[in-house]
Enzyme design. Structure first.
Site, PDB file in Angstrom:
ATOM      1  N   GLU A 146       0.861  -1.185   0.000  1.00  8.29           N
ATOM      2  CA  GLU A 146       0.000   0.000   0.000  1.00  8.29           C
ATOM      3  C   GLU A 146       0.898   1.235   0.000  1.00  8.29           C
ATOM      4  O   GLU A 146       1.202   1.821   1.020  1.00  8.29           O
ATOM      5  CB  GLU A 146      -0.916  -0.009   1.219  1.00  8.29           C
ATOM      6  N   HIS A 203      -5.665   6.205  -1.740  1.00  5.71           N
ATOM      7  CA  HIS A 203      -4.926   7.387  -1.282  1.00  5.71           C
ATOM      8  C   HIS A 203      -4.712   8.324  -2.466  1.00  5.71           C
ATOM      9  O   HIS A 203      -3.579   8.698  -2.791  1.00  5.71           O
ATOM     10  CB  HIS A 203      -3.605   6.969  -0.636  1.00  5.71           C
ATOM     11  N   ASN A 255     -12.344   6.147   2.302  1.00  4.16           N
ATOM     12  CA  ASN A 255     -11.240   6.687   3.074  1.00  4.16           C
ATOM     13  C   ASN A 255     -10.060   7.043   2.182  1.00  4.16           C
ATOM     14  O   ASN A 255      -9.652   6.261   1.332  1.00  4.16           O
ATOM     15  CB  ASN A 255     -10.791   5.686   4.142  1.00  4.16           C
ATOM     16  N   ASP A 282      -7.936  -3.869   7.582  1.00  2.00           N
ATOM     17  CA  ASP A 282      -6.898  -2.854   7.741  1.00  2.00           C
ATOM     18  C   ASP A 282      -6.280  -2.964   9.141  1.00  2.00           C
ATOM     19  O   ASP A 282      -5.875  -1.974   9.748  1.00  2.00           O
ATOM     20  CB  ASP A 282      -7.458  -1.452   7.513  1.00  2.00           C
TER      21      ASP A 282
END
Length: 390
Positions: free
Chosen positions: A131, A197, A221, A277
């Site tokens: 990630e 992101h 998110n 997560d």
């Protein structure tokens, strides 16, 4: 415990439908059949699961840590073993240990450990999820902005080189720091590209999906939101049928109403699936952990940096299933699919995992009617059993 066995008397969910008072037959670590009780022969052991529910083992595609180990802080074979063992206690039988944005040296170490874990056949190890670090600083979340950077040729070469040895590799990227051509090269090699992101527009996200991106990392998110004139990455995730999307169901990352709306509105065949997560706190009583030299505080079910930024989640997969079933009102079979069938589909392993069909891996869990875990099985072998009387 032999990997040749029959488990009898349970109510069985195979990922598609239910079998009442059935028998699951396993040989050499794979599913042979599901048949009515008392009609199955087996050369191995018999397990009585009467009064219980047997379902596919959970698959978690975003697991930062567990059992006191965080992949960023312990990018080793033993670290991966600890993470897999910790999550087996909560019904996860396959997972992608996840490296949060870090240095080149940490990434190399994590990949080396992943290759070693694959070669050692660590129970529960599916592959790796990287990630970052090729994300957007604007949507950094808990990622260290000083470590975020553009993907360069050596990065791409490293990913392509390790794919075959790992077998399953997911990489979260942002269009801001990764080109469409790079995404095409990675996906052509079988790497699962996830968008996350990122502050990308709806059209940009759609273009990356057309180039091969297959997943969206933790929906809502750290991404551009759904607006009425600019639908953003959230809009692209819901409207683009080829995209799957992970979601964190801890009640802190996403409001329950937003989760329910997203699940109802998602265009298929791509689906929304559950991810934890999870951080190293899972399965421990730790109240403080560390990431990239920064302290993360565990309090009230949340993990946060000192500025209040959410930093991973303090939830396991079985708890996530209970939340979407009991609080969102999803049918149990759909909640179970979100934790097993859909993540398997997202990374292209539906023929091996996520369903209890002939020829698939015998990865399953046995639950009480109240959805408490009794035992976890990987490849037909019991890897965890609760010591609490049920």
């Amino acid at each position: 415990m032999s990997s040749n066995l029959k488990i009898q008397g349970a109510r069985i969910f195979d990922g598609m439908g239910w079998h009442e008072d059935a028998v699951l037959v396993v040989e050499a670590g794979r599913i042979v059949s599901i048949v009515p009780e008392n009609s199955a022969g087996c050369t191995g052991e018999t397990v009585d699961a009467r009064g219980h529910i047997l379902v596919p083992g959970f698959i978690d595609l975003q697991v930062n840590g567990g059992g006191g180990a965080l992949l960023n802080e312990q990018p080793t074979l033993q670290g991966i073993r600890k993470i897999c063992e910790a999550h087996a206690r909560f019904g996860t039988t396959a997972l992608l240990p996840t490296l949060i944005t870090d240095t080149c040296e940490a990434t190399t170490a994590a990949i080396k450990a992943g290759v070693e874990a694959k070669a050692a056949a660590i129970p529960g190890f599916l592959g790796l999820h990287l990630e970052g670090p090729h994300l957007s600083v604007v949507r950094k979340g808990a990622h260290d902005p000083s470590l975020i950077r553009a993907m360069e040729e050596p990065d791409l070469d490293q990913l392509l080189a390790c794919m075959q040895a790992l077998g399953c590799l997911m990489v979260t990227v942002a269009p801001e720091n990764t080109t469409i051509e790079q995404v095409k090269r990675l996906t052509d090699a079988g790497i699962t590209i996830s968008l996350g992101h990122t502050d990308a527009s709806f059209l940009t996200a759609c273009a990356y999906a057309a180039a091969g991106a297959r997943v969206v990392t933790h929906l809502f998110n750290a991404m551009s939101g759904l607006g009425h004139r600019e639908p953003g990455v959230v809009g692209a995730a819901l409207a683009t049928g080829t995209l799957f999307a992970g979601i964190i169901a801890d009640g802190f990352h996403v409001d329950q109403a937003a989760m329910a709306i997203a699940i109802r509105s998602k265009q298929g065949p791509g689906r929304i699936f559950l991810v934890t997560d999870a951080m190293s706190s899972i399965g421990t009583d730790l109240t403080r952990i560390h990431l990239n030299g920064r302290e993360i505080v565990r309090e009230g079910g949340r993990l946060t940096l000192h500025d209040g930024t959410l930093a991973g989640a303090d939830i396991d997969m079985l708890s996530s299933v209970r939340i979407v079933h009991e609080r969102l009102g999803l049918p149990l079979d759909e909640a179970l699919r979100m934790a097993s069938t859909y993540p398997a589909d997202a990374v292209g392993i539906a023929e091996q995992k996520g369903r209890l069909l002939p020829g698939t891996d015998a990865d399953f869990i046995i639950l009480t009617p109240e959805l408490a875990l009794k035992s976890s099985w990987i490849g037909g072998r019991k890897v965890f059993e609760t010591t609490v009387h049920m």
